[in-house]
Design an enzyme around this catalytic site. Structure first.
Site, PDB file in Angstrom:
ATOM      1  N   HIS A 112    -107.845   2.450  34.662  1.00 56.95           N
ATOM      2  CA  HIS A 112    -107.200   1.599  35.652  1.00 56.95           C
ATOM      3  C   HIS A 112    -107.513   0.129  35.415  1.00 56.95           C
ATOM      4  O   HIS A 112    -108.643  -0.183  35.066  1.00 56.95           O
ATOM      5  CB  HIS A 112    -107.701   2.016  37.048  1.00 56.95           C
ATOM      6  CG  HIS A 112    -107.036   1.273  38.156  1.00 56.95           C
ATOM      7  ND1 HIS A 112    -105.732   1.532  38.524  1.00 56.95           N
ATOM      8  CD2 HIS A 112    -107.483   0.277  38.953  1.00 56.95           C
ATOM      9  CE1 HIS A 112    -105.414   0.717  39.521  1.00 56.95           C
ATOM     10  NE2 HIS A 112    -106.455  -0.050  39.789  1.00 56.95           N
TER      11      HIS A 112
ATOM     12  N   CYS B 145     -85.629   0.721  10.781  1.00 54.14           N
ATOM     13  CA  CYS B 145     -86.727   0.675  11.765  1.00 54.14           C
ATOM     14  C   CYS B 145     -87.541  -0.616  11.736  1.00 54.14           C
ATOM     15  O   CYS B 145     -87.819  -1.202  12.788  1.00 54.14           O
ATOM     16  CB  CYS B 145     -87.714   1.811  11.523  1.00 54.14           C
ATOM     17  SG  CYS B 145     -87.021   3.297  10.846  1.00 54.14           S
TER      18      CYS B 145
ATOM     19  N   CYS C  40     -85.364   2.605   6.284  1.00 58.94           N
ATOM     20  CA  CYS C  40     -86.354   2.253   7.311  1.00 58.94           C
ATOM     21  C   CYS C  40     -86.941   0.867   7.065  1.00 58.94           C
ATOM     22  O   CYS C  40     -87.010   0.040   7.975  1.00 58.94           O
ATOM     23  CB  CYS C  40     -87.460   3.306   7.355  1.00 58.94           C
ATOM     24  SG  CYS C  40     -88.773   2.874   8.493  1.00 58.94           S
TER      25      CYS C  40
ATOM     26  N   GLU D  41    -102.031   5.320  33.029  1.00 64.57           N
ATOM     27  CA  GLU D  41    -102.782   6.152  33.975  1.00 64.57           C
ATOM     28  C   GLU D  41    -101.856   7.036  34.814  1.00 64.57           C
ATOM     29  O   GLU D  41    -102.271   8.074  35.331  1.00 64.57           O
ATOM     30  CB  GLU D  41    -103.677   5.295  34.888  1.00 64.57           C
ATOM     31  CG  GLU D  41    -102.929   4.436  35.872  1.00 64.57           C
ATOM     32  CD  GLU D  41    -103.866   3.600  36.754  1.00 64.57           C
ATOM     33  OE1 GLU D  41    -104.843   4.147  37.274  1.00 64.57           O
ATOM     34  OE2 GLU D  41    -103.588   2.393  36.918  1.00 64.57           O
TER      35      GLU D  41
ATOM     36  N   LYS E  32     -85.570  -3.909  12.483  1.00 66.84           N
ATOM     37  CA  LYS E  32     -85.103  -3.753  13.876  1.00 66.84           C
ATOM     38  C   LYS E  32     -86.246  -4.023  14.859  1.00 66.84           C
ATOM     39  O   LYS E  32     -86.102  -4.745  15.838  1.00 66.84           O
ATOM     40  CB  LYS E  32     -84.536  -2.332  14.052  1.00 66.84           C
ATOM     41  CG  LYS E  32     -84.040  -1.953  15.422  1.00 66.84           C
ATOM     42  CD  LYS E  32     -85.081  -1.405  16.374  1.00 66.84           C
ATOM     43  CE  LYS E  32     -86.021  -0.377  15.839  1.00 66.84           C
ATOM     44  NZ  LYS E  32     -85.510   0.974  15.739  1.00 66.84           N
TER      45      LYS E  32
ATOM     46  N   TYR F  41     -79.014   5.791  19.409  1.00 71.14           N
ATOM     47  CA  TYR F  41     -80.207   4.987  19.113  1.00 71.14           C
ATOM     48  C   TYR F  41     -79.851   3.551  18.728  1.00 71.14           C
ATOM     49  O   TYR F  41     -80.350   2.587  19.320  1.00 71.14           O
ATOM     50  CB  TYR F  41     -80.937   5.580  17.907  1.00 71.14           C
ATOM     51  CG  TYR F  41     -81.774   6.800  18.164  1.00 71.14           C
ATOM     52  CD1 TYR F  41     -83.137   6.677  18.347  1.00 71.14           C
ATOM     53  CD2 TYR F  41     -81.219   8.069  18.173  1.00 71.14           C
ATOM     54  CE1 TYR F  41     -83.935   7.783  18.525  1.00 71.14           C
ATOM     55  CE2 TYR F  41     -82.004   9.184  18.358  1.00 71.14           C
ATOM     56  CZ  TYR F  41     -83.360   9.040  18.537  1.00 71.14           C
ATOM     57  OH  TYR F  41     -84.146  10.138  18.726  1.00 71.14           O
TER      58      TYR F  41
ATOM     59  N   GLU G 273     -80.389   0.110  20.932  1.00 70.07           N
ATOM     60  CA  GLU G 273     -81.410  -0.842  20.472  1.00 70.07           C
ATOM     61  C   GLU G 273     -80.794  -2.220  20.217  1.00 70.07           C
ATOM     62  O   GLU G 273     -81.339  -3.243  20.653  1.00 70.07           O
ATOM     63  CB  GLU G 273     -82.097  -0.294  19.215  1.00 70.07           C
ATOM     64  CG  GLU G 273     -82.913   0.950  19.552  1.00 70.07           C
ATOM     65  CD  GLU G 273     -83.680   1.556  18.384  1.00 70.07           C
ATOM     66  OE1 GLU G 273     -84.628   2.307  18.648  1.00 70.07           O
ATOM     67  OE2 GLU G 273     -83.345   1.300  17.212  1.00 70.07           O
TER      68      GLU G 273
HETATM   69  P1  NDP Z   1     -76.622   8.603  17.231  1.00 75.13           P
HETATM   70  O1  NDP Z   1     -76.347   9.959  16.753  1.00 75.13           O
HETATM   71  O2  NDP Z   1     -77.910   8.303  17.904  1.00 75.13           O
HETATM   72  O3  NDP Z   1     -75.458   8.176  18.240  1.00 75.13           O
HETATM   73  C1  NDP Z   1     -74.122   8.210  17.830  1.00 75.13           C
HETATM   74  C2  NDP Z   1     -73.252   7.629  18.932  1.00 75.13           C
HETATM   75  O4  NDP Z   1     -71.940   7.464  18.440  1.00 75.13           O
HETATM   76  C3  NDP Z   1     -73.159   8.514  20.141  1.00 75.13           C
HETATM   77  O5  NDP Z   1     -73.083   7.693  21.274  1.00 75.13           O
HETATM   78  C4  NDP Z   1     -71.840   9.270  19.922  1.00 75.13           C
HETATM   79  O6  NDP Z   1     -71.170   9.543  21.107  1.00 75.13           O
HETATM   80  C5  NDP Z   1     -71.015   8.256  19.170  1.00 75.13           C
HETATM   81  N1  NDP Z   1     -70.109   8.834  18.177  1.00 75.13           N
HETATM   82  C6  NDP Z   1     -70.415   9.769  17.259  1.00 75.13           C
HETATM   83  N2  NDP Z   1     -69.349   9.996  16.451  1.00 75.13           N
HETATM   84  C7  NDP Z   1     -68.374   9.180  16.864  1.00 75.13           C
HETATM   85  C8  NDP Z   1     -67.042   8.943  16.435  1.00 75.13           C
HETATM   86  N3  NDP Z   1     -66.524   9.591  15.405  1.00 75.13           N
HETATM   87  N4  NDP Z   1     -66.293   8.025  17.103  1.00 75.13           N
HETATM   88  C9  NDP Z   1     -66.812   7.358  18.146  1.00 75.13           C
HETATM   89  N5  NDP Z   1     -68.062   7.528  18.595  1.00 75.13           N
HETATM   90  C10 NDP Z   1     -68.838   8.434  17.962  1.00 75.13           C
HETATM   91  O7  NDP Z   1     -76.381   7.665  15.950  1.00 75.13           O
HETATM   92  P2  NDP Z   1     -76.900   6.219  15.551  1.00 75.13           P
HETATM   93  O8  NDP Z   1     -75.882   5.717  14.595  1.00 75.13           O
HETATM   94  O9  NDP Z   1     -77.228   5.398  16.737  1.00 75.13           O
HETATM   95  O10 NDP Z   1     -78.246   6.524  14.785  1.00 75.13           O
HETATM   96  C11 NDP Z   1     -78.249   7.417  13.659  1.00 75.13           C
HETATM   97  C12 NDP Z   1     -79.571   8.105  13.547  1.00 75.13           C
HETATM   98  O11 NDP Z   1     -80.550   7.201  13.098  1.00 75.13           O
HETATM   99  C13 NDP Z   1     -80.115   8.647  14.868  1.00 75.13           C
HETATM  100  O12 NDP Z   1     -79.633   9.914  15.137  1.00 75.13           O
HETATM  101  C14 NDP Z   1     -81.593   8.621  14.651  1.00 75.13           C
HETATM  102  O13 NDP Z   1     -81.984   9.853  14.105  1.00 75.13           O
HETATM  103  C15 NDP Z   1     -81.812   7.503  13.650  1.00 75.13           C
HETATM  104  N6  NDP Z   1     -82.366   6.321  14.316  1.00 75.13           N
HETATM  105  C16 NDP Z   1     -83.577   6.420  14.930  1.00 75.13           C
HETATM  106  C17 NDP Z   1     -84.140   5.338  15.573  1.00 75.13           C
HETATM  107  C18 NDP Z   1     -85.455   5.496  16.261  1.00 75.13           C
HETATM  108  O14 NDP Z   1     -86.148   6.459  15.971  1.00 75.13           O
HETATM  109  N7  NDP Z   1     -85.824   4.612  17.176  1.00 75.13           N
HETATM  110  C19 NDP Z   1     -83.467   4.038  15.601  1.00 75.13           C
HETATM  111  C20 NDP Z   1     -82.200   4.036  14.947  1.00 75.13           C
HETATM  112  C21 NDP Z   1     -81.681   5.150  14.322  1.00 75.13           C
HETATM  113  P3  NDP Z   1     -71.475  10.814  22.049  1.00 75.13           P
HETATM  114  O15 NDP Z   1     -72.927  11.036  22.097  1.00 75.13           O
HETATM  115  O16 NDP Z   1     -70.883  10.435  23.354  1.00 75.13           O
HETATM  116  O17 NDP Z   1     -70.765  11.939  21.390  1.00 75.13           O
END
Ligand code: NDP
Length: 448
Positions: A437, A48, A43, A442, A51, A178, A182
């Protein structure tokens, strides 16, 4: 207790590990923590916090553009990636120093090297030193998943993205979760040509469908290109150092950076779990009970390595509950109901509680209120982007089951509204609250 070198040995000084170490020490425990990279973990060091700073940095593009309608002339506007990158990295070091000081001030011994488990009470450092501890806490977090395809060594993950030597003119992002949404937003705002490639046609799986559609529309209008149902099959390095991305039947896409954001898996490789008799779960996670205890009495785990909810504030709560329970004489567990979350996309999206679909499945009789509005600042700036807020309400009891928002500052607004959902407030409580307001927030009390 005196038979052990420490009362608690924590492996991993990320958000959860630092909280657990500091609180256990403040309860009087003799605590050590080992960290193989930098104090602060994902983080603070490569997640986080940096980012969010990049999000802030990239917002200036939009605000400088909008400034003209407010009477400002901004001459000679130009963006320097190296300045933003180095400012962010400096601030990361500042926070790391603060975290280190917190541990030192609480008399937590710090070992800046890799640690592995040698048994239910044994830990070994990379340098060869061995220690015993009454309890061991694993807080090693998660690690980006890199799908297997030819040329994946030319791609980067969120670990590397903060250190790019040059600003990339063309960015391909794989994934639509996520991290993908982002960073697509950050690079798009800073002026890169961004293409998001995903294996399905869903962005931000798990969030409310209408909000996801709204984000898709807005980001497409801002110039992000989406290629769905076609994961990357190959990445080639060209003679000039640039990359060529092959995905499905698409024409190859030229890129300067390919960012893979396809989820994060528990960071357990080579930890020595087998020596303590711990077996992994189906997703490679360390299974734990409600107190974070593994199948081995003296070994606990918290945070992303347990793959429950991969969010920093959750890991912090788990670290606090662990330390209070084991060392503070105050046993408690973490309540996972109504955990708010946000995606710092542009615009950002935030949610708490059940989506409309989840609520219908769980409660059947559900009312949905929504406000689809153009934020005042977008009107002034002649931006056509609209915000969308939704309240999901149990029609039988009038209780708010979920709030879903997309629009400027929605994470800031949602954090306060999440208190109301957590407290079980009703739609009539929102109606009884007089609007503040003019504000975007709101809208939350004006939906009829
Ligand atoms: P996410 O789980 O959010 O998203 C993963 C993405 O990758 C999805 O679009 C999924 O597709 C795709 N995917 C998964 N496996 C494969 C694969 N083997 N081949 C190709 N595509 C794949 O993961 P992130 O890496 O973005 O983030 C990881 C975690 O970090 C999040 O789950 C979150 O908990 C945390 N995080 C939180 C943030 C916040 O709170 N703002 C910011 C950044 C990270 P599909 O859905 O279509 O299956």
């Amino acid at each position: 207790m005196a038979d052990y070198d420490y009362d608690l040995f924590v492996i991993g000084a990320g958000s959860g590990g630092v909280r657990a170490s500091r609180i256990a020490a403040s309860h009087g425990a003799r605590v050590a923590v080992a960290e193989e990279y930098r104090i602060g973990g994902t983080c603070v060091i490569r997640g986080c916090v940096p980012k969010k700073m990049l999000v802030y940095g990239s917002h200036f593009a939009e605000e400088l553009q909008d400034a003209a309608n407010y009477g400002w002339t901004v001459e000679g506007m130009k963006f320097d990636w190296a300045v933003l990158r180095d400012t962010v990295l400096r601030d990361v070091t500042r926070i790391e120093t603060a975290y280190t000081a917190t541990l030192s001030n609480n008399q937590v011994e710090q070992y800046l090297e890799r640690a592995t488990i040698t048994g239910p009470h044994g830990v070994k450092l990379a340098s060869g030193k061995e220690f015993t501890a009454k309890l061991i806490l694993i807080a090693t977090g998660a690690w980006p998943v890199m799908p297997d395809f030819p040329g994946n060594e030319h791609c980067i993950t969120s670990n590397e993205v903060f250190h790019l030597p040059e600003f990339p003119k063309r960015v391909v992002v794989q994934g639509a979760g996520y991290i993908a949404m982002e960073f697509a937003g950050i690079f798009n705002a800073l002026g890169s040509r961004v293409t998001v490639i995903n294996r399905s046609d869903v962005i931000l799986r798990g969030y409310d469908e209408q909000l996801r559609d709204r984000l898709l529309q807005i980001t497409m209008a801002r110039g992000i290109e989406y290629k769905f149902n076609c994961p990357i099959t190959k990445v080639e390095k060209q003679e000039d150092g640039s990359l060529l991305v092959h995905a499905g039947k698409l024409d190859p896409i030229p890129a300067d950076v390919v960012l893979i954001a396809t989820g994060r898996k528990p960071n357990v490789a080579g930890l020595g779990l087998e020596s303590a008799g711990i077996e992994l779960g189906a997703k490679g996670e360390i299974p734990v009970d409600k107190h974070g205890r593994t199948s081995t009495e003296s070994v606990f785990a918290i945070g992303d390595v347990t793959d429950r909810i991969q969010l920093t504030p959750v890991a912090i709560r788990e670290g606090q509950a662990f330390a209070d329970t084991q060392f503070g004489g105050n046993p408690h567990t973490v309540d996972y109901e109504c955990v708010p979350s946000a995606v710092f996309s542009q615009p950002p999206l935030a949610a708490v509680g059940l989506t409309e679909g989840e609520a219908r499945n769980a409660y059947g009789n559900v009312k949905v209120y929504s406000s689809d509005f153009r934020p005042m600042r977008n009107v002034f700036a002649e931006r056509h982007e609209r915000g969308l807020y939704k309240l999901v309400v149990d029609a039988n009891t009038d209780r708010i089951l979920g709030i879903h928002m997309i629009g400027p500052d929605s994470p800031e607004i949602l954090q306060a509204a999440a208190i109301a959902v957590k407290a079980g407030l009703k739609k009539s409580d929102f109606d009884a609250t007089i609007a503040l307001h003019p504000s975007m927030a709101e809208e939350l009390v004006l939906m009829r």
